[in-house]
Enzyme design. Sequence first.
Site, PDB file in Angstrom:
ATOM      1  N   ASN A  10      11.254  -3.998 -12.858  1.00  0.00           N
ATOM      2  CA  ASN A  10      11.699  -5.364 -12.534  1.00  0.00           C
ATOM      3  C   ASN A  10      11.789  -6.122 -13.852  1.00  0.00           C
ATOM      4  O   ASN A  10      10.768  -6.500 -14.424  1.00  0.00           O
ATOM      5  CB  ASN A  10      10.701  -6.016 -11.573  1.00  0.00           C
ATOM      6  CG  ASN A  10      11.083  -7.444 -11.215  1.00  0.00           C
ATOM      7  OD1 ASN A  10      12.084  -7.988 -11.685  1.00  0.00           O
ATOM      8  ND2 ASN A  10      10.285  -8.076 -10.377  1.00  0.00           N
ATOM      9  N   ARG A  87      14.845  -3.464  -9.518  1.00  0.00           N
ATOM     10  CA  ARG A  87      15.058  -4.689  -8.758  1.00  0.00           C
ATOM     11  C   ARG A  87      16.219  -5.458  -9.397  1.00  0.00           C
ATOM     12  O   ARG A  87      16.239  -5.708 -10.596  1.00  0.00           O
ATOM     13  CB  ARG A  87      13.809  -5.566  -8.790  1.00  0.00           C
ATOM     14  CG  ARG A  87      14.001  -6.861  -7.999  1.00  0.00           C
ATOM     15  CD  ARG A  87      12.968  -7.894  -8.362  1.00  0.00           C
ATOM     16  NE  ARG A  87      13.176  -9.127  -7.584  1.00  0.00           N
ATOM     17  CZ  ARG A  87      12.819 -10.322  -8.005  1.00  0.00           C
ATOM     18  NH1 ARG A  87      12.257 -10.475  -9.192  1.00  0.00           N
ATOM     19  NH2 ARG A  87      13.029 -11.374  -7.257  1.00  0.00           N
ATOM     20  N   HIS A 176      14.307 -12.688  -1.930  1.00  0.00           N
ATOM     21  CA  HIS A 176      13.029 -12.112  -1.446  1.00  0.00           C
ATOM     22  C   HIS A 176      13.271 -11.117  -0.296  1.00  0.00           C
ATOM     23  O   HIS A 176      12.350 -10.825   0.469  1.00  0.00           O
ATOM     24  CB  HIS A 176      12.058 -13.202  -0.956  1.00  0.00           C
ATOM     25  CG  HIS A 176      11.570 -14.125  -2.020  1.00  0.00           C
ATOM     26  ND1 HIS A 176      11.359 -15.469  -1.805  1.00  0.00           N
ATOM     27  CD2 HIS A 176      11.256 -13.899  -3.319  1.00  0.00           C
ATOM     28  CE1 HIS A 176      10.939 -16.039  -2.919  1.00  0.00           C
ATOM     29  NE2 HIS A 176      10.866 -15.110  -3.853  1.00  0.00           N
ATOM     30  N   ARG A 237      10.138 -25.135  -8.931  1.00  0.00           N
ATOM     31  CA  ARG A 237      11.454 -25.480  -8.364  1.00  0.00           C
ATOM     32  C   ARG A 237      11.296 -26.547  -7.289  1.00  0.00           C
ATOM     33  O   ARG A 237      10.370 -26.504  -6.484  1.00  0.00           O
ATOM     34  CB  ARG A 237      12.116 -24.242  -7.755  1.00  0.00           C
ATOM     35  CG  ARG A 237      12.464 -23.173  -8.750  1.00  0.00           C
ATOM     36  CD  ARG A 237      13.150 -21.989  -8.062  1.00  0.00           C
ATOM     37  NE  ARG A 237      12.946 -20.768  -8.830  1.00  0.00           N
ATOM     38  CZ  ARG A 237      12.744 -19.565  -8.299  1.00  0.00           C
ATOM     39  NH1 ARG A 237      12.723 -19.408  -6.990  1.00  0.00           N
ATOM     40  NH2 ARG A 237      12.566 -18.519  -9.073  1.00  0.00           N
ATOM     41  N   GLU A 381       6.604  -5.072  -2.744  1.00  0.00           N
ATOM     42  CA  GLU A 381       8.029  -4.921  -3.058  1.00  0.00           C
ATOM     43  C   GLU A 381       8.292  -3.647  -3.854  1.00  0.00           C
ATOM     44  O   GLU A 381       9.321  -3.005  -3.676  1.00  0.00           O
ATOM     45  CB  GLU A 381       8.511  -6.153  -3.826  1.00  0.00           C
ATOM     46  CG  GLU A 381       8.518  -7.409  -2.964  1.00  0.00           C
ATOM     47  CD  GLU A 381       8.776  -8.675  -3.764  1.00  0.00           C
ATOM     48  OE1 GLU A 381       9.933  -9.091  -3.835  1.00  0.00           O
ATOM     49  OE2 GLU A 381       7.807  -9.247  -4.306  1.00  0.00           O
TER      50      GLU A 381
END
Length: 395
Positions: A10, A87, A176, A237, A381
Site C-alpha cells: 500500500n 492497493r 474503503h 478532512r 484489508e
Amino acid sequence: MPARNILVINCGSSSIKFALVNEAHSQFTLSGLAERLGSHDAVLHWQRGGEKDSLMIPNGDHRAALAQLLPLVQSAAGGKLHGIGHRVVHGGEHFTAASRLDEATLRAIRATAPLAPLHNPANLLGIEAAIKLFPNLTQVAVFDTAFHQTLPEHAFRYALPDHLYREHGVRRYGFHGTSHRFVSHRAAELAGLSVGDSSWLVAHLGNGCSTCAIVNGQSRDTSMGLTPLEGLVMGTRSGDVDPNLHSHLARTLGWSLERIEQLLNKESGLLGLSGLSNDMRSLEQAREQGHAGATLAIEVFCYRLAKSLAAMSCALPQLDGLIFTGGIGENSPLIRSKTVAHLTLFNLALDKEANARTVRGVGGSIQAYGHPRVLVVPTNEERQIALDTLALLNA
C-alpha cells in the site's frame, strides 16, 4: 498444495505499508512500514514474529525501499513468494473487481489519476517499482472503489448536468471498499447468516471514515463520493460542507483553490473542530479533562456519523446489524455508545460491559439483550487484498 505467500503493498506519496500474508495463517508473517521516503530520514520498519527492527535508507525512494524489503520478504516466505497485491485507491468505472497488472491496467490507472491526484500517482510509484524488481511475478491491483460499482444510478449520480458524468466521470465512487467487503462477510459468518441474504450498515472509522449500506454482499450506498472528502467528519478532512463554501472563502478571504483544498483536506475534521488533534485517543483524554474543543469535536463526529447511518438505511430492505470497524470503530466504546444513542428510532442499544471490553482486536456482539445486532468486526484489508490476489492466481 503448500500454502501460498502474497506480499501486499500500500503505497503513499512518501511511504509504503506492507504485509506478507500466508493463506494458511491468520497472523502476518512479516509486516511493516517504509516512511519519509525521498528524505534524508527515510527509514524501513518491520516486524517478524515478536521481533521488530529498523533500517535507515537515507534519501531512499520507493524502489530503494522495496529493494531493501526484497530479501526480508524472500527470507520470511522461505524463498516462495507467489504474487503481489497492490492497493489502488481509485479505479473509476474501469474496474469492478481486482485486476492483473499489465499495460492495459496500468494505462487505466494512470487515466484515473485526475480523480485521485493524492493517491493514484503514489500507488503507481509502488507498482512500477515492484514490477521492475519482480518482473516474473504475478501482480494484482485491488481497488478501493471496485466494491461500490454495484451502487444503483440513483445513488451514484450527482444532480449536475449529464455531460459532466458522461464525458468527465463526475459521479460518486466511494472508497474503503476492501474494508467494507471484508467486515460484512465476516459479520455474516459471526451471525450465522448467508452473505447473499443479509443486510448491513457499516461504519469504517479511522483517520478516514465512511459508512456503507450492504445488501446481499453488494454495496448499495456509501458516504464518500467523487473523492474521499465527501461524507463524515474525519481526522483532518471536513466531510460534507456547503458546496458554495469554496466561492465564499475565495470571495471574502481571497483564498486560492489550492488553499481551500488544503483547509478541507488537511486542517479540518477532528483537528479543525478541536484545535488540538486529529487523533481520537488524544481527544477522548482531553474531553475527560474538560477540553471544550475536544468535547465539541466528538459530539459533531458522532452526530454526523449517526445521521449518515440513518441515511444509508434507505438502501436496506431490512437491518441484520450495524458494524463498527477501523481504528476508531474497533477501539472506542465512547464513540460507539454516543453514536448509537442518536439512533433510538432504530431501537438500537448497547450492552455497556460488552461495549467496554470489545477493544484492541477483540470483536463480537455489543448490543443490549433484545435489541438489534451491533457488531465490532476488526478489519483486515491486507488479508482481503491477498485473497483477491490469490483468486486471480487460481483463475
